[in-house]
Motif scaffolding. Structure first.
Motif, short mmCIF file in Angstrom:
data_model
loop_
_atom_site.label_atom_id
_atom_site.label_comp_id
_atom_site.label_asym_id
_atom_site.label_seq_id
_atom_site.Cartn_x
_atom_site.Cartn_y
_atom_site.Cartn_z
N MET A 1 1.09 15.61 4.73
CA MET A 1 1.48 14.29 4.21
C MET A 1 0.32 13.33 4.37
N ASP A 2 -0.16 12.78 3.29
CA ASP A 2 -1.34 11.92 3.35
C ASP A 2 -0.90 10.48 3.55
N THR A 3 -1.20 9.93 4.71
CA THR A 3 -0.84 8.54 5.01
C THR A 3 -2.05 7.65 4.99
N SER A 4 -3.15 8.14 4.40
CA SER A 4 -4.40 7.37 4.45
C SER A 4 -4.57 6.43 3.26
N ARG A 5 -3.83 6.65 2.19
CA ARG A 5 -4.01 5.82 1.01
C ARG A 5 -3.03 4.67 1.05
N TYR A 6 -3.56 3.48 1.17
CA TYR A 6 -2.71 2.30 1.26
C TYR A 6 -2.45 1.78 -0.14
N ARG A 7 -1.23 2.00 -0.60
CA ARG A 7 -0.89 1.65 -1.97
C ARG A 7 -0.63 0.16 -2.10
N ARG A 8 -0.86 -0.36 -3.29
CA ARG A 8 -0.53 -1.76 -3.55
C ARG A 8 0.99 -1.90 -3.52
N LYS A 9 1.46 -2.79 -2.69
CA LYS A 9 2.90 -2.95 -2.54
C LYS A 9 3.40 -4.03 -3.49
N GLN A 10 4.51 -3.76 -4.14
CA GLN A 10 5.12 -4.74 -5.02
C GLN A 10 6.00 -5.66 -4.19
N VAL A 11 5.68 -6.95 -4.20
CA VAL A 11 6.48 -7.90 -3.44
C VAL A 11 7.80 -8.11 -4.15
N LYS A 12 8.87 -7.79 -3.44
CA LYS A 12 10.19 -7.90 -4.05
C LYS A 12 10.63 -9.36 -4.06
N ASP B 1 15.84 15.33 7.88
CA ASP B 1 14.87 15.34 6.78
C ASP B 1 13.52 15.81 7.35
N ALA B 2 13.06 16.98 6.94
CA ALA B 2 11.84 17.57 7.51
C ALA B 2 10.62 16.70 7.27
N ARG B 3 10.58 16.02 6.11
CA ARG B 3 9.41 15.18 5.80
C ARG B 3 9.32 14.01 6.78
N ILE B 4 10.44 13.36 7.03
CA ILE B 4 10.45 12.21 7.94
C ILE B 4 10.21 12.67 9.37
N LEU C 1 9.89 6.89 0.28
CA LEU C 1 9.18 7.53 1.38
C LEU C 1 7.77 6.99 1.53
N SER C 2 7.11 6.71 0.40
CA SER C 2 5.74 6.18 0.45
C SER C 2 5.71 4.82 1.13
N GLU C 3 6.72 3.97 0.87
CA GLU C 3 6.79 2.66 1.51
C GLU C 3 7.10 2.81 2.99
N PHE C 4 7.95 3.76 3.32
CA PHE C 4 8.28 4.08 4.71
C PHE C 4 7.00 4.41 5.49
N GLU C 5 6.17 5.27 4.93
CA GLU C 5 4.93 5.69 5.58
C GLU C 5 3.95 4.52 5.69
N ASP C 6 3.79 3.77 4.60
CA ASP C 6 2.82 2.67 4.59
C ASP C 6 3.18 1.59 5.60
N MET C 7 4.46 1.24 5.66
CA MET C 7 4.89 0.22 6.63
C MET C 7 4.60 0.68 8.06
N ALA C 8 4.91 1.94 8.35
CA ALA C 8 4.70 2.46 9.70
C ALA C 8 3.22 2.47 10.06
N ILE C 9 2.38 2.93 9.14
CA ILE C 9 0.95 3.00 9.41
C ILE C 9 0.37 1.61 9.62
#
Length: 487
Positions: free
Chosen positions: A1-12, A249-252, A39-47
């Protein structure tokens, strides 16, 4: 699981209900999040939150006193440097809610609960997380106005009984002698708080106690809030540790189990190396002497001496020089040059050439692999006769001291490095090595061998550029002087 790419987050969009869920910049995190997120937002927030907590830790282990102005300034500067401006905004704790603040509160709330799940599994992880979150909470509290703190206390029902005027007059002398700080008794509001909630004040003899209750002045009420938060978070971590096994959930699960070892900085691959082409067969020995961190210099020297490396050493070193931008043909030639001093060409092609092709994404999954971070190297195991790993963790004190002496590190420098090693601060030890080897601090805290190289290389390059500019100025001055003398 690649957590190194910080995606642009859409402000809700911020709805009125969001303001109710996140009513204040401070939070006790008593209510678990109930929203559905990707899941991508889950990872980004945690990182991102892990990066924040590591910055808080870094600000203190480099020598700043916790909660001092220098400590706070260091945190703010590092947050800006790492483009974590949302946390800069959060830590300023302005009472006026601006656009985007509710979204920041939402991320703060969710990310706290994610890391709570990740760090509840062992006593050591729980202790680290609890300490860093308490420092973060107190940092926000220090920047919050009294009016806003009162609002926060009402939201979480943190109500304390005011000391009556009659009680203040009856114990006037005792309160004045026992309470810390400069205050006017008649103009200061005091609250009755159970003594267990103000143990830090009690230990320092800063508060008056009567019948099990402390008479706490309003300017020390933050101690009560922090004590309440500590108890609440400690209890929540204990509860989470009993329920974490229910995750299916194995991924989480995989992400939560490994995030404490996650590297949260730049990823180094040949494709994104700014030093691409600067390291080659002709200059790699010189680069190793001048710019490699001790871990990679040790492997390089062993490779040149033994003409062979064991599997983990080969992988650690190969990905490192690949991350420096060394081209595939040069890496292959380096391997061939050394290995064929002990084995024939045919055996090399059959047993070792494939691993290089695989690392460069030319065979197998066609995936180009990134260089190992300090966290990954430190967490690995090193067996007898192996040359990989982190010298500051995996070497004994005698071996490390001998090597440092060979490299010309001063006695003062060696003592500082060994002190950091023995305290378990292996990356700080590497930073101390950089400081005493180069005569000045690294541009950045050491988190990656390739980043160490980049800082070292840039230091030399900038120095050479400045020297060249000075030489040019001298040439111009001398030319002008000659012209004037001729006139």
């Amino acid at each position: 699981m690649d957590t190194s790419r910080y995606r642009r987050k859409q402000v809700k969009p911020e709805y009125e209900s969001d303001t109710v869920v996140y009513p204040h910049n401070l939070s006790m995190y008593t209510t678990p999040p109930s929203q559905t997120i990707q899941l991508s937002e889950f990872e980004d927030m945690a990182i991102d939150r892990l990066r924040l907590l590591r910055i808080i830790e870094y600000a203190s282990i480099i020598g700043n006193k916790v909660f001092s102005p220098e400590w706070k300034n260091c945190i703010m500067q590092e947050l800006k440097k790492q483009n974590l401006n949302k946390y800069v905004r959060m830590l300023k704790c302005d009472s006026h809610v601006k656009p985007g603040d509710i979204q920041i509160r939402r991320e703060d709330h969710i990310s706290h609960h994610i890391l709570r799940l990740a760090y509840c599994r062992t006593e050591e992880l729980r202790r680290w997380f609890l300490n860093k979150e308490l420092e973060l909470f107190k940092l926000k509290l220090m920047n919050t106005s009294d009016e806003s703190i009162n609002e926060f206390m009402k939201i979480y029902n943190l109500e304390y009984t005011p000391v009556t005027e009659e009680e203040k007059q009856n114990f006037r002398d005792e309160i004045s002698c026992s309470t810390s700080g400069h205050f006017v008794l008649d103009a200061t509001t005091f609250y009755k708080v159970h003594f267990l909630q103000v143990l830090p004040l009690l230990q320092q003899y800063k508060v008056f106690i009567r019948n099990g209750f402390a008479f706490v002045p309003n300017y020390e009420i933050s101690t009560c809030i922090i004590s309440t938060y500590r108890s609440s978070l400690n209890e929540s971590l204990a509860t989470a540790s009993k329920r974490i096994s229910n995750l299916n959930d194995a991924r989480i699960t995989y992400f939560l189990q490994n995030i404490h070892q996650a590297y949260t900085g730049k990823m180094y691959d040949q494709s994104n190396s700014k030093n691409q082409g600067k390291v080659n067969l002709a200059n790699i020995n010189q680069c190793a002497r001048d710019h490699f961190p001790l871990c990679m210099r040790n492997i390089h020297d062993a490779f040149r001496t033994l003409h062979h490396l064991k599997f983990h050493s080969r992988l650690q070193y190969m990905l490192f020089i690949k991350g420096l931008g060394m081209i595939y043909d040069d890496v292959m030639e380096l391997w061939r040059e050394e290995f064929t001093k002990k084995i024939d060409q045919d055996k090399f092609e059959k047993q070792y050439a494939y691993s290089i092709k695989h690392a460069f994404g030319k065979v197998g999954k066609m995936q180009s692999y990134s260089a190992y971070s300090c966290a990954k190297i430190i967490s690995g195991n090193v067996g007898p006769g192996e040359t990989h790993g982190c010298p500051y963790k995996h070497w004994d004190v005698t071996s490390l001291k001998t090597k440092l002496e060979e490299l010309g590190i001063s006695g003062t420098g060696i003592n500082e490095i060994l002190e950091a090693k023995q305290g378990g601060h292996y990356q700080i030890a590497c930073g101390k090595f950089y400081q005493h080897f180069h005569g000045q601090d690294s541009l950045n805290p050491v988190n990656h061998p390739n980043q160490y190289f980049e800082d070292s290389y840039e230091l030399k390059y900038k120095g050479a550029t400045i020297d060249k500019m000075n030489e040019s100025k001298m040439d111009v001055t001398m030319t002008q002087s000659t012209q004037y003398s001729q006139i």
